[in-house]
Structures are given as structure tokens and as C-alpha cells.
Design an enzyme around this catalytic site. Structure first.
Site, PDB file in Angstrom:
ATOM      1  N   TYR A 174      33.368  41.727  21.953  1.00 19.77           N
ATOM      2  CA  TYR A 174      34.086  42.172  20.752  1.00 19.77           C
ATOM      3  C   TYR A 174      33.648  43.560  20.290  1.00 19.77           C
ATOM      4  O   TYR A 174      34.337  44.211  19.506  1.00 19.77           O
ATOM      5  CB  TYR A 174      33.891  41.181  19.603  1.00 19.77           C
ATOM      6  N   LYS A 192      28.154  31.754  31.259  1.00 20.61           N
ATOM      7  CA  LYS A 192      28.988  31.723  32.462  1.00 20.61           C
ATOM      8  C   LYS A 192      28.193  32.501  33.516  1.00 20.61           C
ATOM      9  O   LYS A 192      28.677  33.487  34.085  1.00 20.61           O
ATOM     10  CB  LYS A 192      30.353  32.353  32.136  1.00 20.61           C
ATOM     11  N   ASP A 247      33.035  26.630  30.485  1.00 22.20           N
ATOM     12  CA  ASP A 247      34.199  25.778  30.768  1.00 22.20           C
ATOM     13  C   ASP A 247      33.823  24.301  30.693  1.00 22.20           C
ATOM     14  O   ASP A 247      34.552  23.478  30.133  1.00 22.20           O
ATOM     15  CB  ASP A 247      34.838  26.140  32.121  1.00 22.20           C
ATOM     16  N   ASP A 284      33.030  31.810  19.343  1.00 20.25           N
ATOM     17  CA  ASP A 284      34.255  31.868  18.554  1.00 20.25           C
ATOM     18  C   ASP A 284      35.156  30.684  18.932  1.00 20.25           C
ATOM     19  O   ASP A 284      35.654  29.935  18.076  1.00 20.25           O
ATOM     20  CB  ASP A 284      34.962  33.195  18.873  1.00 20.25           C
ATOM     21  N   ASP A 305      35.513  26.679  16.882  1.00 25.89           N
ATOM     22  CA  ASP A 305      36.805  26.196  16.376  1.00 25.89           C
ATOM     23  C   ASP A 305      37.169  24.867  17.023  1.00 25.89           C
ATOM     24  O   ASP A 305      37.698  23.962  16.361  1.00 25.89           O
ATOM     25  CB  ASP A 305      37.915  27.211  16.658  1.00 25.89           C
TER      26      ASP A 305
END
Ligand code: NAD
Length: 351
Positions: free
Chosen positions: A135, A186, A218, A242, A246
């Protein structure tokens, strides 16, 4: 204790008023000062983060925020929009650690879309790095290639010290909980997260009591839905956090129940509900104030190191739920539907 109270927009003032009521009922030596942010900041002084509000936030030990945003500001230039005020205050205060608990109260098990036996008793803390990663990494942008095609570029990058400081937050929190940290990366594909894993392993030597495990993002997304109770503390970078936080929030049924904390290196923090300003229900006295009240419990725990009063607030919320009080978003047949203000009163009475 000096607290900057920033109600913001939409349901912000209603829910923050309930949290302030709870803080006052604790009878602590607290100095609270209110200031506008978001659309309210723009209305007051043409800036979603007025200078005076930022100054107050910097001078305070903690910030209690409602929410910002309203559709009526969508046509403003980007830098004047309410959400910009929020991003700027996070950056100005250097709030690099975002703590999002996903906790399911037994009384609300039927509010989740997952089977009650999968989620009842759920208590996860997601620790998300908030100021680095793809980001913020440079270079970024949309560039023109030699062949005339456009290319979109973002850069995932983390340096050791950024990883170590968020890792430390996660390990310290695990020490106060069930002493398990799952680091999500990852590392099989992305070098930035390969380093993430190496630093987490190095750091774990300082916390021999904490069990560290690793999971690819994942798989973590799948395990959160398959068997979420296997997790205690999850720590991850900005973009993975992020998405996973959620996902985890929906395990608990209602966004109106979820608090959050964003901390700097000295545990100064900004505390806010995970939800937005809900302009669709603003001013109707029907919003759920519990996420904001539970954010006050996090403030007491993480900034003021006052575990006893943090638990008093959390127990008061549990008691109000056990007594059957429900706002519209968590109401089920047979429970006692109350408004925002009455829910705040029920928590104060339970205190
Ligand atoms: P939202 O979270 O405000 O609302 C989503 C849905 O959840 C709505 O139906 C709303 O009524 C409901 N809801 C939210 N909080 C509730 C509560 N406490 N009690 C009962 N119901 C609740 O998200 P949105 O509608 O996508 O966004 C509305 C505005 O909020 C936008 O301007 C957006 O930019 C802003 N926003 C702000 C924040 C923040 O301040 N941290 C976060 C997300 C969105």
C-alpha cells in the site's frame, strides 16, 4: 489520562456519546476533549483533519474515534473528503499496529453465517501491520511502456525493523492470551514475506513461552472459515491483514460488535469501531454502540495498561447481552430491542 474524542460523522456522535458515558461511569481521572474530524472537520474549518484536531490528538494519550464519511461529501476533491482525514491522522500519529479482535459472544452465535459449533467461543486477535507493504511501497503508479501499453505497478516491501516491531506487538499480546502466534505470509512465492518469516522466527527466540506457527495466506483464508477456533493471535502484513480481518469480522455476525485499536511504538493509540459512519441509519437512535464501547475497553487495556477496568467494561457488555438487550442489527425473536442510547444505559447499569 488525556483522551481526544473525535465523534466524526453519521452515527459517530451517537455511538461515541455512549462510549463517553461508559468512560465517565468508571470514575477514573480522565480529561476528555472533543474535536471535529472527517465531514465535521470539513464543515468546521474546510479540512477533514483540522490543525487543531491533529494538535489535540498529538497531545493526548489516546484518541477515541467514531467514524467518518457521508455520501454528501463524495463530490468533494479527493484531499477534502472525510476518509482523507482518517488516513492522515493514522499516518501523522505513526499508528503501525492495527489490532482487530474477532470475538463471538455466546448469546450472538446464531447471528453468524457459519454453524454455531464452528464459531461459538471464537476469540481471535488479528494483528495487522498498517503503515508499510504494497500500500505504501515505491515505485508505484500507472506507466506507459515503450510499446505504448500501460502498466500498473505496486511494490511489496518490508524492512527488518518494520517486521520486528509488528512481530513484537503480536508476541506481547500472545503472552497475555493463549501464547500462540500464527504468522501469515506467502513465503513460497514472495521474497518480502520470506524475510517476514525469517524475522518472525528470529524474534520468537525472545519469547520461548509462545508457540509460533506459519501459514500461507491462501490457506489462512480457508482455515478461518473451516476451523477458526484453531487461532489465538494472527500476525500479518498490511494487505493480507486487510483482507483476513474483514473475513474474520464476519465470523462474528455483526460489524456493530467489533472494536479496533491502532497503536504506535509507545502504545499511544487510536480506538474506533471497525464499521463506518452508517449514514443510512444516522440520527435515528438505532445504531449499535457496542463496538465503540468495546474500543474503550481496548484503550484501557493497551494504552492505559488497566486490565481490571478493561474487563469491567467487557463484562458489562456481556451482562447487557445476557440480559437480552439487543440493538436492531443483532436482534432476534424474543430479545429486548433497544436503541443506541438505551443500550449505552444498559451497559452503564451493568457496570
Ligand atoms: P458502514 O460500515 O458505515 O455500513 C455498512 C452497513 O452496516 C450499513 O447498512 C450500516 O447501517 C450498518 N452498520 C454499520 N455500523 C453499524 C452499527 N454500529 N450499528 C448498526 N448497523 C451498522 O459502511 P458503508 O455504508 O460502506 O460506508 C458508509 C460511510 O462510512 C462511507 O462514507 C465510508 O467511506 C465510511 N467508512 C468509514 C470508516 C471509518 O470511519 N473507519 C470505515 C468504513 C467506511
Amino acid at each position: 489520562m488525556k483522551i481526544a474524542v473525535l465523534p466524526g460523522d453519521g452515527i459517530g456522535p451517537e455511538i461515541v456519546a455512549q462510549a463517553v458515558k461508559v468512560l465517565n461511569a468508571l470514575n477514573l481521572d480522565i480529561n476528555m476533549t472533543e474535536a471535529p474530524i472527517g465531514g465535521a472537520g470539513y464543515e468546521a474549518s474546510g479540512d477533514p483533519l483540522p490543525d487543531a484536531t491533529l494538535k489535540l490528538a498529538k497531545e493526548s494519550d489516546a484518541v477515541l474515534l467514531g467514524a467518518v464519511g457521508d455520501w454528501k461529501y463524495d463530490k468533494l476533491e479527493r484531499h477534502l473528503r472525510p476518509e482523507r482525514g482518517l488516513l492522515r491522522i493514522r499516518k501523522e500519529l505513526n499508528l503501525f499496529a492495527n489490532l482487530r479482535p474477532a470475538l463471538l459472544y455466546p448469546e450472538l452465535a446464531s447471528a453468524s453465517t457459519l454453524k454455531p459449533e464452528v464459531v461459538s467461543g471464537l476469540d481471535i486477535m488479528i494483528v495487522r501491520e498498517l503503515t508499510g507493504d504494497i500500500y505504501f511501497g515505491q515505485p508505484r503508479g500507472i506507466f506507459k511502456l515503450e510499446n505504448g501499453e500501460r502498466e500498473g505497478v505496486n511494490t511489496m516491501r518490508y524492512n527488518e525493523s518494520e517486521i520486528r516491531r509488528i512481530g513484537r506487538v503480536a508476541f506481547d499480546i500472545a503472552m497475555k492470551r493463549n501464547k500462540k502466534v500464527c504468522s501469515v505470509d506467502k513465503a513460497n512465492v514472495l521474497e518480502a514475506t520470506e524475510l517476514w518469516r525469517q524475522v518472525m522466527i528470529e524474534l520468537s527466540a525472545e519469547y520461548p513461552e509462545v508457540e509460533l506457527s506459519h501459514m500461507y495466506v491462501d490457506n489462512a483464508a480457508m482455515q478461518l472459515i473451516r476451523a477458526p477456533k484453531q487461532f489465538d493471535v494472527m500476525v500479518t502484513g498490511n494487505i493480507f491483514g486487510d483482507i483476513l480481518s474483514d473475513e474474520a469480522s464476519m465470523l462474528t455476525g455483526s460489524i456493530g460488535m467489533l472494536p479496533s485499536a491502532s497503536l504506535d511504538e509507545n502504545n499511544k493509540g487510536m480506538y474506533e469501531p471497525s464499521h463506518g459512519s452508517a449514514p443510512d441509519i444516522a440520527g435515528k437512535d438505532i445504531a449499535n454502540p457496542l463496538a465503540t464501547i468495546l474500543s474503550v475497553a481496548m484503550m484501557l487495556r493497551y494504552t492505559f495498561n488497566d486490565e481490571a477496568n478493561a474487563q469491567r467494561v467487557e463484562n458489562a457488555v456481556k451482562k447487557a447481552l445476557a440480559q437480552g438487550y439487543r440493538t436492531a442489527d443483532i436482534w432476534t425473536e424474543g430479545s429486548n430491542k433497544v436503541g443506541c442510547n438505551a443500550m449505552g444505559d444498559a451497559v452503564v447499569a451493568a457496570l
